[in-house]
Design a protein around this motif. Sequence first.
Motif, PDB file in Angstrom:
ATOM      1  N   SER A 169       0.740  -1.202   0.027  1.00  0.00           N
ATOM      2  CA  SER A 169       0.338  -0.328  -0.242  1.00  0.00           C
ATOM      3  C   SER A 169       0.787   0.524   0.009  1.00  0.00           C
ATOM      4  O   SER A 169       1.756   1.799   0.845  1.00  0.00           O
ATOM      5  N   ALA A 170       0.139   2.289  -0.446  1.00  0.00           N
ATOM      6  CA  ALA A 170       0.936   3.216  -0.534  1.00  0.00           C
ATOM      7  C   ALA A 170       0.285   4.761   0.964  1.00  0.00           C
ATOM      8  O   ALA A 170       0.950   5.703   0.776  1.00  0.00           O
ATOM      9  N   ALA A 171      -0.361   3.808   1.214  1.00  0.00           N
ATOM     10  CA  ALA A 171      -0.922   4.155   2.523  1.00  0.00           C
ATOM     11  C   ALA A 171      -0.232   5.193   3.512  1.00  0.00           C
ATOM     12  O   ALA A 171       0.864   3.950   4.036  1.00  0.00           O
ATOM     13  N   THR A 172      -0.332   6.343   3.839  1.00  0.00           N
ATOM     14  CA  THR A 172       0.769   7.095   5.460  1.00  0.00           C
ATOM     15  C   THR A 172       0.896   6.374   6.553  1.00  0.00           C
ATOM     16  O   THR A 172      -1.337   7.285   6.225  1.00  0.00           O
ATOM     17  N   HIS A 173       1.169   5.745   7.529  1.00  0.00           N
ATOM     18  CA  HIS A 173       1.071   5.789   8.800  1.00  0.00           C
ATOM     19  C   HIS A 173       1.851   6.300   9.328  1.00  0.00           C
ATOM     20  O   HIS A 173       2.722   6.089   9.505  1.00  0.00           O
ATOM     21  N   LEU A 174       1.584   7.774  10.077  1.00  0.00           N
ATOM     22  CA  LEU A 174       2.579   8.643  10.090  1.00  0.00           C
ATOM     23  C   LEU A 174       3.091   7.778  11.915  1.00  0.00           C
ATOM     24  O   LEU A 174       4.030   8.935  11.950  1.00  0.00           O
ATOM     25  N   ARG A 175       2.406   7.457  13.107  1.00  0.00           N
ATOM     26  CA  ARG A 175       3.268   6.731  13.937  1.00  0.00           C
ATOM     27  C   ARG A 175       3.841   6.044  13.858  1.00  0.00           C
ATOM     28  O   ARG A 175       5.282   5.495  14.495  1.00  0.00           O
ATOM     29  N   SER A 176       3.627   4.964  12.969  1.00  0.00           N
ATOM     30  CA  SER A 176       5.126   3.995  12.311  1.00  0.00           C
ATOM     31  C   SER A 176       5.754   4.415  11.469  1.00  0.00           C
ATOM     32  O   SER A 176       6.752   4.028  10.337  1.00  0.00           O
ATOM     33  N   GLY A 177       5.874   5.655  10.712  1.00  0.00           N
ATOM     34  CA  GLY A 177       7.285   6.363   9.547  1.00  0.00           C
ATOM     35  C   GLY A 177       6.076   5.044   7.758  1.00  0.00           C
ATOM     36  O   GLY A 177       7.296   5.260   7.681  1.00  0.00           O
ATOM     37  N   LEU A 178       5.368   4.657   7.853  1.00  0.00           N
ATOM     38  CA  LEU A 178       5.207   3.540   6.861  1.00  0.00           C
ATOM     39  C   LEU A 178       5.008   4.216   5.953  1.00  0.00           C
ATOM     40  O   LEU A 178       3.636   4.989   6.245  1.00  0.00           O
ATOM     41  N   GLY A 179       4.885   4.242   4.417  1.00  0.00           N
ATOM     42  CA  GLY A 179       4.497   4.017   3.537  1.00  0.00           C
ATOM     43  C   GLY A 179       4.184   5.930   3.171  1.00  0.00           C
ATOM     44  O   GLY A 179       5.200   6.473   3.456  1.00  0.00           O
ATOM     45  N   GLY A 180       3.943   6.594   2.190  1.00  0.00           N
ATOM     46  CA  GLY A 180       3.427   7.997   1.643  1.00  0.00           C
ATOM     47  C   GLY A 180       5.015   8.270   1.197  1.00  0.00           C
ATOM     48  O   GLY A 180       5.662   7.956   0.509  1.00  0.00           O
ATOM     49  N   LEU A 181       4.918   9.525   1.211  1.00  0.00           N
ATOM     50  CA  LEU A 181       6.149  10.081   0.899  1.00  0.00           C
ATOM     51  C   LEU A 181       7.609  10.265   2.152  1.00  0.00           C
ATOM     52  O   LEU A 181       7.017  11.093   3.442  1.00  0.00           O
ATOM     53  N   ASP A 182       8.025   8.940   2.207  1.00  0.00           N
ATOM     54  CA  ASP A 182       8.974   8.571   4.324  1.00  0.00           C
ATOM     55  C   ASP A 182       8.324   8.830   5.073  1.00  0.00           C
ATOM     56  O   ASP A 182       8.852   8.647   6.021  1.00  0.00           O
ATOM     57  N   GLY A 183       6.670   8.417   4.928  1.00  0.00           N
ATOM     58  CA  GLY A 183       6.543   7.574   5.882  1.00  0.00           C
ATOM     59  C   GLY A 183       5.781   9.298   6.810  1.00  0.00           C
ATOM     60  O   GLY A 183       4.909   9.261   7.795  1.00  0.00           O
ATOM     61  N   ARG A 184       5.922  10.623   6.509  1.00  0.00           N
ATOM     62  CA  ARG A 184       4.991  11.416   6.965  1.00  0.00           C
ATOM     63  C   ARG A 184       4.589  12.426   6.626  1.00  0.00           C
ATOM     64  O   ARG A 184       3.947  12.109   5.604  1.00  0.00           O
ATOM     65  N   ALA A 185       3.824  13.083   7.083  1.00  0.00           N
ATOM     66  CA  ALA A 185       3.283  14.518   6.382  1.00  0.00           C
ATOM     67  C   ALA A 185       4.093  15.277   5.468  1.00  0.00           C
ATOM     68  O   ALA A 185       5.297  15.652   6.181  1.00  0.00           O
TER      69      ALA A 185
END
Length: 312
Positions: A129-145
């Motif tokens: 998945s490309a979904a960002t999970h902020l607390r674990s730093g997974l996915g998205g762009l480097d796992g962050r906002a």
Amino acid sequence: MSRLTILRPGLMMTVQDPGRAGLLSFGVSGSGPIDAEAMEMANALVGNAPGTAALEFAHFGGTLRFDEDRVIAVAGALREIRIDGVAVPCWTGIRIRAGQELSLGGLLGGVWAYLAVSGGLEVPKVLGSAATHLRSGLGGLDGRALVAGDSLPLGPASDVGPGRSLRQIWRSRVGPIRAVPGPQEDRFDPEMQRAFWRGDWRVSARRDRMAMVLEGPQIAARGGHDIVSDGTVAGSVQMPGSGQPIVLLSDRQTTGGYPKIATITSVDLVRLAQTPDGHPVRLRPVPREVAEDLLIANRAAFRAALEDVRGG
């Protein structure tokens, strides 16, 4: 490769897709959008396939620039967007030209909104998945906002042009928030259960993608607020020692050690999550069978709205 650049980020602006399925037993949160239907509708408005990655943001959306012509759509709580200062509608596929700036203002009557771009956001997938999970730093762009200066690659644009728009509203916007009692309602005396269901609740400003807090009467659990940790679902209403309910959302932990007095129905969880800070909330208990019937009816209405957009 075509890209969009973040000039000024929205609050909690992240890349999201439907999330990670089948990994809860390994302690991996599903993540994904707070308002999955709004994100899917935004993708339909620009001709993307279901599940295409898009941007999620809360309260306000910031400013972005595109280096190639694209079709964009915003869905959720936002009412108006601007391209180079000119107002254009939400819930509609709109052409944006290379070099133009897209301004996503403050949200009205809600909290979460979504920007879909024809071709989607092409960030690497993590655990499927490309979904960002902020607390674990997974996915998205480097796992962050996202922050100012971030640049996101776009996939090949679809051949669907601008002009698609939403014509059907598929879900209720009024009435009490319905919830199924339990699974640990027996941890609360009848007096506390009545206080929970009849309480005058307000949405607290203490909220993020993991959970939101309701403020109101103090609800005490019999024998204390700690239990042997067990599984959670989106909509679980945990009752910590503060006596103020915590409603779990997309980035929730997979297990929790607070008793759960109720579970918000799937059909009303998004409406609760979209309720602005400080607004009053009324709760109403319903049997599980009613919650299931509500969900089935809502899914049918949503599919009809999607088909109307795709065929329009």
